[in-house]
Design an enzyme around this catalytic site. Structure first.
Site, PDB file in Angstrom:
ATOM      1  N   ASP A 196       0.994  -1.174  -0.108  1.00  0.00           N
ATOM      2  CA  ASP A 196       0.173  -0.298   0.139  1.00  0.00           C
ATOM      3  C   ASP A 196       0.954   1.180   0.202  1.00  0.00           C
ATOM      4  O   ASP A 196       1.927   1.341   0.668  1.00  0.00           O
ATOM      5  CB  ASP A 196      -0.824  -0.055   1.333  1.00  0.00           C
TER       6      ASP A 196
ATOM      7  N   ASP B 175       2.559   5.309  -5.503  1.00  0.00           N
ATOM      8  CA  ASP B 175       1.585   6.640  -5.100  1.00  0.00           C
ATOM      9  C   ASP B 175       2.377   7.721  -5.483  1.00  0.00           C
ATOM     10  O   ASP B 175       3.118   8.241  -4.762  1.00  0.00           O
ATOM     11  CB  ASP B 175       1.393   6.407  -3.696  1.00  0.00           C
TER      12      ASP B 175
ATOM     13  N   HIS C  26      -8.083  10.070   4.381  1.00  0.00           N
ATOM     14  CA  HIS C  26      -7.492   8.820   5.068  1.00  0.00           C
ATOM     15  C   HIS C  26      -7.779   9.266   6.635  1.00  0.00           C
ATOM     16  O   HIS C  26      -7.851  10.242   6.885  1.00  0.00           O
ATOM     17  CB  HIS C  26      -6.065   8.731   5.188  1.00  0.00           C
ATOM     18  N   GLY C  27      -8.261   8.440   7.596  1.00  0.00           N
ATOM     19  CA  GLY C  27      -8.508   8.583   9.091  1.00  0.00           C
ATOM     20  C   GLY C  27      -9.980   9.212   9.260  1.00  0.00           C
ATOM     21  O   GLY C  27     -10.849   9.322   8.162  1.00  0.00           O
TER      22      GLY C  27
ATOM     23  N   ASP D   5      -8.021   0.854   7.169  1.00  0.00           N
ATOM     24  CA  ASP D   5      -6.907   1.004   8.038  1.00  0.00           C
ATOM     25  C   ASP D   5      -7.315   1.600   9.695  1.00  0.00           C
ATOM     26  O   ASP D   5      -7.194   0.826  10.265  1.00  0.00           O
ATOM     27  CB  ASP D   5      -5.648   1.796   7.725  1.00  0.00           C
ATOM     28  N   THR D   6      -7.784   2.735   9.687  1.00  0.00           N
ATOM     29  CA  THR D   6      -7.816   3.433  11.000  1.00  0.00           C
ATOM     30  C   THR D   6      -8.939   2.613  11.666  1.00  0.00           C
ATOM     31  O   THR D   6      -8.960   2.334  12.801  1.00  0.00           O
ATOM     32  CB  THR D   6      -8.503   4.730  10.519  1.00  0.00           C
TER      33      THR D   6
HETATM   34  P1  13P Z   1      -8.351   4.796   6.698  1.00  0.00           P
HETATM   35  O1  13P Z   1      -7.126   5.162   7.624  1.00  0.00           O
HETATM   36  O2  13P Z   1      -9.333   5.959   6.453  1.00  0.00           O
HETATM   37  O3  13P Z   1      -8.939   3.552   6.904  1.00  0.00           O
HETATM   38  O4  13P Z   1      -7.639   4.695   4.916  1.00  0.00           O
HETATM   39  C1  13P Z   1      -6.874   3.537   4.885  1.00  0.00           C
HETATM   40  C2  13P Z   1      -5.994   3.584   3.442  1.00  0.00           C
HETATM   41  O5  13P Z   1      -6.430   4.180   2.704  1.00  0.00           O
HETATM   42  C3  13P Z   1      -5.107   2.671   3.510  1.00  0.00           C
HETATM   43  O6  13P Z   1      -4.485   3.143   2.107  1.00  0.00           O
HETATM   44  O1  G3H Z   2      -2.952   4.947   3.942  1.00  0.00           O
HETATM   45  C1  G3H Z   2      -2.050   4.823   4.670  1.00  0.00           C
HETATM   46  C2  G3H Z   2      -2.161   4.015   6.154  1.00  0.00           C
HETATM   47  O2  G3H Z   2      -3.465   4.309   6.766  1.00  0.00           O
HETATM   48  C3  G3H Z   2      -1.252   3.439   6.911  1.00  0.00           C
HETATM   49  O3  G3H Z   2      -0.204   4.387   7.068  1.00  0.00           O
HETATM   50  O4  G3H Z   2       1.193   2.510   7.776  1.00  0.00           O
HETATM   51  O5  G3H Z   2       2.172   4.482   6.741  1.00  0.00           O
HETATM   52  O6  G3H Z   2       1.301   4.768   9.080  1.00  0.00           O
HETATM   53  P1  G3H Z   2       1.196   3.952   7.712  1.00  0.00           P
HETATM   54 ZN    ZN Z   3      -4.345   5.147   1.329  1.00  0.00          ZN
END
Ligand code: 13P
Ligand code: G3H
Ligand code: ZN
Length: 289
Positions: free
Chosen positions: A83, A105, A184-185, A236-237
């Protein structure tokens, strides 16, 4: 069974549903995602960032995912994805370890640089009949950390549909991450996503569409995004929150949590599993394995 991410996403596109791409950082989260997929019979993508490769060791986290899938869910299609790869070098490293799907990216670069770098990654990943899936990003998905106080200028982040078509033609990517008001988040996202933009992008391109920042895309929003052509949601969050909230409840509670890490982390793992299962139901991929 480990399968190609492209295959998972093309099936989702043909079937009119979406799959989740869930970030993992450790054994507990990985097992939770694998068990959620097994219990709901959902195809799934498990993804790792460069920071996690540094934290856990790239080879180690890759092997944890692979072994977990092969041992606990051999009947479930699982893709392993890098990712937000930010450089050609991290892509090379991931591919050398065994990843067969990567995101490059270049979304914060000038368009011409995003095109040339993404194409370099695609040429490398597709060379000699190589079958490595490449996700590119056009427009850009903002991060919570960038905008603590500011009002977001959403127009500056959006994917331009015509440019998306051109980007795919010029780079040869397999999947596209789009920006339509997602972030994100847990974040005050654009109040209403730019549905017309998503519809236009879908009408101009054939490849699967990925939506990052989907932790807080709940019922109505996710369903509408799928109807308009999203095939994959990155989460992720929401997963991290389930993990951390569980630990916080354990340590703030009246009961002595003891010293058995397997019991403490095991509770967090269960909470993550339930959070992932809820997302899988929302995305419509339950029973599609
Ligand atoms: P969130 O942190 O909003 O869940 O997004 C995750 C993400 O886009 C990882 O690539
Ligand atoms: O989109 C990215 C993810 O939320 C994770 O980010 O593992 O680089 O902290 P990180
Ligand atoms: Zn992302």
């Amino acid at each position: 069974m480990i399968v190609s991410v492209k295959e998972i996403l093309e099936k989702a596109k043909a079937g009119g549903y979406a799959v989740g791409a869930f970030n993992t950082t450790n054994l507990e989260t990985t097992r939770a995602i694998v068990e959620a997929a097994k219990e709901t019979k959902s195809p799934v993508i498990i993804q790792v960032t460069e920071k996690t490769m540094e934290y856990a060791g790239g080879r180690m986290i890759f092997n944890i995912i692979k072994n977990d899938v092969e041992f606990y869910a051999p009947e479930i299609p699982v893709g392993i994805h890098l990712d937000h790869g930010a450089s050609f070098e991290i892509v090379e490293r991931a591919v050398e370890i065994g990843w067969d799907s990567v995101m490059y990216d270049g979304s914060r670069k000038e368009y011409a640089d995003n095109v040339s770098m993404t194409k370099k990654v695609v040429d490398f990943c597709h060379k000699n009949g190589g079958n490595i899936t490449v996700q590119g990003e056009l427009g850009s998905v903002p991060y919570l950390s960038e905008h603590k106080l500011a009002v977001v200028d959403w127009d500056a982040y959006m994917t331009d549909p015509e440019q998306a078509k051109d980007f795919i033609e010029k780079t040869g990517i397999d999947t596209l991450a789009v920006a339509i008001g997602n972030a994100h988040g847990f974040f005050t996202e654009r109040e209403v996503p730019d549905w017309a933009r998503l519809e236009k992008i879908r009408s101009l391109i054939e490849i699967p569409i990925v939506l990052h920042g989907a932790s807080d895309w709940e019922d109505g929003k996710a369903t509408k995004a799928i109807e308009l052509g999203v095939n994959c949601f990155n989460v992720d969050t929401n997963t991290r929150l389930a993990f951390v909230n569980t630990l916080s409840t354990i340590f703030k509670g009246d009961k002595d949590p003891g010293l058995d890490l397997r019991s403490i982390l095991g509770e967090a793992r269960e909470a993550v599993k339930e959070s992932v299962k809820r997302k899988m139901e929302l995305f419509g991929c339950v029973g599609k394995a």
